[in-house]
Design a protein around this motif. Structure first.
Motif, PDB file in Angstrom:
ATOM      1  N   GLY A 124       0.788  -1.212   0.000  1.00 33.15           N
ATOM      2  CA  GLY A 124       0.000   0.000   0.000  1.00 33.15           C
ATOM      3  C   GLY A 124       0.826   1.270   0.000  1.00 33.15           C
ATOM      4  O   GLY A 124       1.975   1.299   0.422  1.00 33.15           O
ATOM      5  N   ALA A 136      -0.916  11.465   0.827  1.00 34.98           N
ATOM      6  CA  ALA A 136      -1.273  12.613   1.649  1.00 34.98           C
ATOM      7  C   ALA A 136      -1.966  13.654   0.764  1.00 34.98           C
ATOM      8  O   ALA A 136      -1.851  13.610  -0.468  1.00 34.98           O
ATOM      9  CB  ALA A 136      -0.021  13.194   2.292  1.00 34.98           C
ATOM     10  N   ARG A 139     -10.558   6.211   1.019  1.00 29.80           N
ATOM     11  CA  ARG A 139     -10.379   7.433   1.782  1.00 29.80           C
ATOM     12  C   ARG A 139     -10.720   7.113   3.242  1.00 29.80           C
ATOM     13  O   ARG A 139     -11.887   7.174   3.634  1.00 29.80           O
ATOM     14  CB  ARG A 139     -11.292   8.539   1.275  1.00 29.80           C
ATOM     15  N   TYR A 152      -7.163  12.580   1.565  1.00 36.59           N
ATOM     16  CA  TYR A 152      -6.139  11.626   1.982  1.00 36.59           C
ATOM     17  C   TYR A 152      -6.596  10.285   1.439  1.00 36.59           C
ATOM     18  O   TYR A 152      -7.722   9.855   1.697  1.00 36.59           O
ATOM     19  CB  TYR A 152      -6.055  11.604   3.510  1.00 36.59           C
ATOM     20  N   ARG A 153      -5.763   9.631   0.663  1.00 32.87           N
ATOM     21  CA  ARG A 153      -6.136   8.349   0.058  1.00 32.87           C
ATOM     22  C   ARG A 153      -5.110   7.280   0.425  1.00 32.87           C
ATOM     23  O   ARG A 153      -3.938   7.583   0.641  1.00 32.87           O
ATOM     24  CB  ARG A 153      -6.167   8.460  -1.463  1.00 32.87           C
ATOM     25  N   VAL A 154      -5.560   6.041   0.434  1.00 31.03           N
ATOM     26  CA  VAL A 154      -4.663   4.888   0.503  1.00 31.03           C
ATOM     27  C   VAL A 154      -4.983   4.015  -0.708  1.00 31.03           C
ATOM     28  O   VAL A 154      -6.139   3.864  -1.092  1.00 31.03           O
ATOM     29  CB  VAL A 154      -4.791   4.097   1.832  1.00 31.03           C
ATOM     30  N   GLN A 190       0.292   5.493   0.921  1.00 33.86           N
ATOM     31  CA  GLN A 190      -0.543   6.551   1.481  1.00 33.86           C
ATOM     32  C   GLN A 190      -0.333   7.799   0.644  1.00 33.86           C
ATOM     33  O   GLN A 190       0.798   8.225   0.450  1.00 33.86           O
ATOM     34  CB  GLN A 190      -0.150   6.836   2.920  1.00 33.86           C
ATOM     35  N   VAL A 233      -6.879   7.726  11.314  1.00 36.27           N
ATOM     36  CA  VAL A 233      -5.760   6.857  11.641  1.00 36.27           C
ATOM     37  C   VAL A 233      -5.639   6.834  13.156  1.00 36.27           C
ATOM     38  O   VAL A 233      -5.729   7.876  13.808  1.00 36.27           O
ATOM     39  CB  VAL A 233      -4.444   7.385  11.015  1.00 36.27           C
ATOM     40  N   SER A 238      -2.290  14.004  -3.350  1.00 34.37           N
ATOM     41  CA  SER A 238      -3.599  13.925  -4.007  1.00 34.37           C
ATOM     42  C   SER A 238      -3.883  15.179  -4.814  1.00 34.37           C
ATOM     43  O   SER A 238      -4.434  15.106  -5.917  1.00 34.37           O
ATOM     44  CB  SER A 238      -4.711  13.724  -2.977  1.00 34.37           C
TER      45      SER A 238
END
Length: 114
Positions: free
Chosen positions: A43, A47, A69, A101-103, A45, A73, A51
């Protein structure tokens, strides 16, 4: 006519740079030693600052189709499991930083960029 920008590597950074340059009409040549683009790993992240750049390149809808999204955390103590801190994300992050914020799985990000 200006010489093209030479980019070494078709990883996440190289593909992002090639896309950004192409969107601005700058010629570039991308060099990759592997015959097939395959991204290994797990994965990533993204930030809000990352994005924002990817959204500006027109990739927001494609990212949202394969990314998540998270709403927040939680940081916990490894020995005790005690909650140390919670960072709200989701809509709060987008309001605060102006982008989500996406993963995302590294291979999915690589595919969107390619």
């Amino acid at each position: 006519m200006a010489s093209p920008v030479l980019i070494a590597g078709a990883g996440i950074g190289g593909l992002t740079l090639a896309l950004a340059l192409a969107r601005r009409g700058v010629a570039c040549e991308l060099f990759e030693r592997t015959a097939i683009l395959r991204e290994a790993g797990a994965g990533v992240q993204l930030a809000p600052n990352a994005s924002r750049v990817l959204d500006a390149l027109g990739l927001g809808p494609a990212l949202d189709a394969v990314a998540n999204r998270p709403e927040g955390v939680r940081i916990v103590s490894a020995p005790s499991g005690r909650l140390l801190r919670r960072l709200p994300l989701g809509a709060a992050a987008e309001r605060r930083w102006g982008a989500p914020y996406r993963v995302i799985h590294r291979a999915d990000l690589h595919a969107v960029l390619a």
